[in-house]
Design a protein around this motif. Structure first.
Motif, PDB file in Angstrom:
ATOM      1  N   ALA A 101      -8.623   9.209  -3.313  1.00  0.00           N
ATOM      2  CA  ALA A 101      -7.696   8.481  -3.901  1.00  0.00           C
ATOM      3  C   ALA A 101      -6.487   8.826  -4.944  1.00  0.00           C
ATOM      4  O   ALA A 101      -5.989   8.744  -6.292  1.00  0.00           O
ATOM      5  CB  ALA A 101      -7.508   7.052  -4.029  1.00  0.00           C
TER       6      ALA A 101
ATOM      7  N   PHE B  48       0.747  -1.395  -0.213  1.00  0.00           N
ATOM      8  CA  PHE B  48       0.116  -0.113  -0.015  1.00  0.00           C
ATOM      9  C   PHE B  48       0.798   1.276   0.499  1.00  0.00           C
ATOM     10  O   PHE B  48      -0.014   3.022  -0.608  1.00  0.00           O
ATOM     11  CB  PHE B  48      -0.735  -0.129   1.136  1.00  0.00           C
TER      12      PHE B  48
ATOM     13  N   LEU C 240      -4.706   0.634  -3.756  1.00  0.00           N
ATOM     14  CA  LEU C 240      -4.971   1.711  -2.945  1.00  0.00           C
ATOM     15  C   LEU C 240      -6.301   2.178  -3.691  1.00  0.00           C
ATOM     16  O   LEU C 240      -7.435   2.959  -3.883  1.00  0.00           O
ATOM     17  CB  LEU C 240      -4.482   2.662  -1.782  1.00  0.00           C
TER      18      LEU C 240
ATOM     19  N   ARG D 234      -8.800   2.078   2.784  1.00  0.00           N
ATOM     20  CA  ARG D 234      -9.657   2.007   3.483  1.00  0.00           C
ATOM     21  C   ARG D 234     -10.700   2.540   4.144  1.00  0.00           C
ATOM     22  O   ARG D 234     -10.803   2.272   5.433  1.00  0.00           O
ATOM     23  CB  ARG D 234      -8.317   1.498   4.247  1.00  0.00           C
TER      24      ARG D 234
END
Length: 441
Positions: A222, A74, A230, A109
């Motif tokens: 993102a 990530f 991600l 997330r």
């Protein structure tokens, strides 16, 4: 209504730890991927690499070969090395969902980006959502008022429709998205800002969206500097949030900006694990991913709630035959084309009726309204086809009655299609203005 009582969680997102926890060893770093052995985990599992000096990096399983797992981190995997321990954190991702998300800005997330505490939501779903039987979907039969005259009048959309916003760079795409967010009559707006420049996230929220628009919205961001994993997580997060509110009976507007950047993220992952490149370097997994995402929108079970999805598609170099543009055109229920030529003449929103289409108009409008919309499209197209002759004075009046009418009404048509970004116009008044325009003497 869906009962989420059995999937209660208390944070965003909460990953369920498998039992017993297995550990493996990091053996190699190749390009964007880490390779590990001695551990068993399915695709999509979340793992953690623990370095010798306490450095920890989270990663996701993106592929495997024999007993070797391919992980994509990530964050930058600086500080990890061969022989470091790898352990499984979760076999699948669970996303916490609830009305507490409204007005918030989160990442892929589910962590807050707006500086506020994480919302405490009661319900949860798997990140990939739940498949919907196409035979259980309700029909698209209600007009969606988006507050933009050019779309309401000539490219009428329905609740649950999925449409592409096709544009090159710098033609007013973000401004039009902001207008749709503020003016559309929807219960909830879910916005995915995927793979864009970091500064554009704040600019879109503060300038294009505004406080009024944010109040009924959930923004998932993102930026381009994040890991492709991600960016894909943020895309799925956007869709599962929209699905949650739809299944609560809400009419949801979902904006995903952009589908092309989602394809780029999947391309990075696919090439990193050895997929063969095809058209423009896109691996086959890209062409499998996009239709699956698009099918997550639409009307819910038996007409209960809806997701009206608008995907922006970047026509790189204004190339309308780009493979991502092609697959979007084939999978979506229509497209709105933005023209650089119109943007250069300060015609905003720069919607070009040539190439734009709403495939559900004929089932949403009465025969009279459909006839008027088609007539305006034809007059616009006729003027564009003869513009060079008209501009140099080579067109002789009386040669064609339809072209004569297109010339006479051209200025009024242009004024109808233009709109101030801060002023919306509802569907009924748009139809009335269109009738007056076409019946003018």
């Amino acid at each position: 209504m869906i009962d989420f009582a059995e999937e209660v969680t208390h944070c965003i997102p909460r990953l369920r730890s498998p039992e017993p926890q297995r550990t493996g060893t990091l053996v190699r770093l190749v390009g964007l991927t880490l390779e590990t052995r001695g551990i068993m985990a399915p695709l999509g599992a979340c793992c953690e690499v623990v370095g010798r000096h306490g450095h920890r990096v989270e990663a996701e399983v993106v592929g495997f070969h024999d007993k070797t797992l391919f992980l994509m981190p990530f964050t930058d995997p600086v500080g990890v090395g061969p022989g470091d321990m790898v352990r499984v954190l979760s076999h699948s991702s669970q996303v916490s969902l609830g009305p507490e998300l409204l007005g918030r800005v989160i990442d892929g997330r589910g962590q807050p980006l707006d500086g506020k505490p994480a919302p405490r939501c009661r319900d949860s779903l798997a990140l990939m959502g739940r498949p919907l039987n196409p035979m259980e979907r309700g029909p698209i039969q209600h007009v969606l008022d988006v507050g933009v005259k050019a779309i309401n009048g000539v490219l009428t959309m329905g609740r649950g429709q999925r449409i592409g916003l096709v544009a090159g760079s710098g033609v007013g795409k973000s401004v039009l998205l902001g207008m749709l967010t503020r003016f559309t009559k929807a219960d909830v707006v879910v916005i995915g800002l995927i793979g864009e420049r970091g500064r554009e996230v704040q600019a879109f929220i503060s300038e294009s969206l505004g406080a009024e628009g944010l109040a009924k919205s959930v923004v998932v961001a993102a930026p381009a500097n994040l890991s492709p994993v991600l960016r894909l997580k943020a895309t799925h997060m956007t869709h599962v949030i929209a699905e949650y509110f739809r299944d609560q009976g809400k009419n949801v507007l979902m904006l995903c900006d952009s589908l092309t950047r989602v394809a780029h993220a999947q391309r990075e992952i696919g090439l990193a694990i050895g997929e063969p490149p095809t058209a423009k370097g896109y691996p086959p997994s890209v062409f499998a991913l996009l239709p699956n995402l698009i099918e997550r929108g639409g009307v819910g079970r038996h007409g209960h709630g809806s997701i009206t999805a608008i995907y922006t598609v970047l026509a790189e170099g204004d190339d309308a035959s780009d493979p991502i543009v092609d697959i979007a055109r084939a999978s979506l229920d229509g497209q709105v084309m933005l023209s650089r030529k119109l943007a250069d003449t300060a015609h905003y929103p720069a919607i070009d009726l040539n190439g734009s289409i709403s495939r559900l108009m004929q089932s949403l409008l009465s025969s009279e309204d459909l006839k008027m919309s088609n007539k305006l499209r034809r007059l616009w197209s006729l003027y564009q086809q003869n513009e060079d002759l008209i501009q140099v004075g080579a067109y002789e009046k009386g040669s064609s009655a339809e072209v004569d009418e297109a010339i006479r009404l051209h200025e009024r048509i242009v004024n109808f299609l233009r709109q101030d970004m801060h002023i919306g116009q509802d569907y009924e008044s748009t139809r009335q203005e269109l009738r007056q325009l076409l019946t003018a003497s």
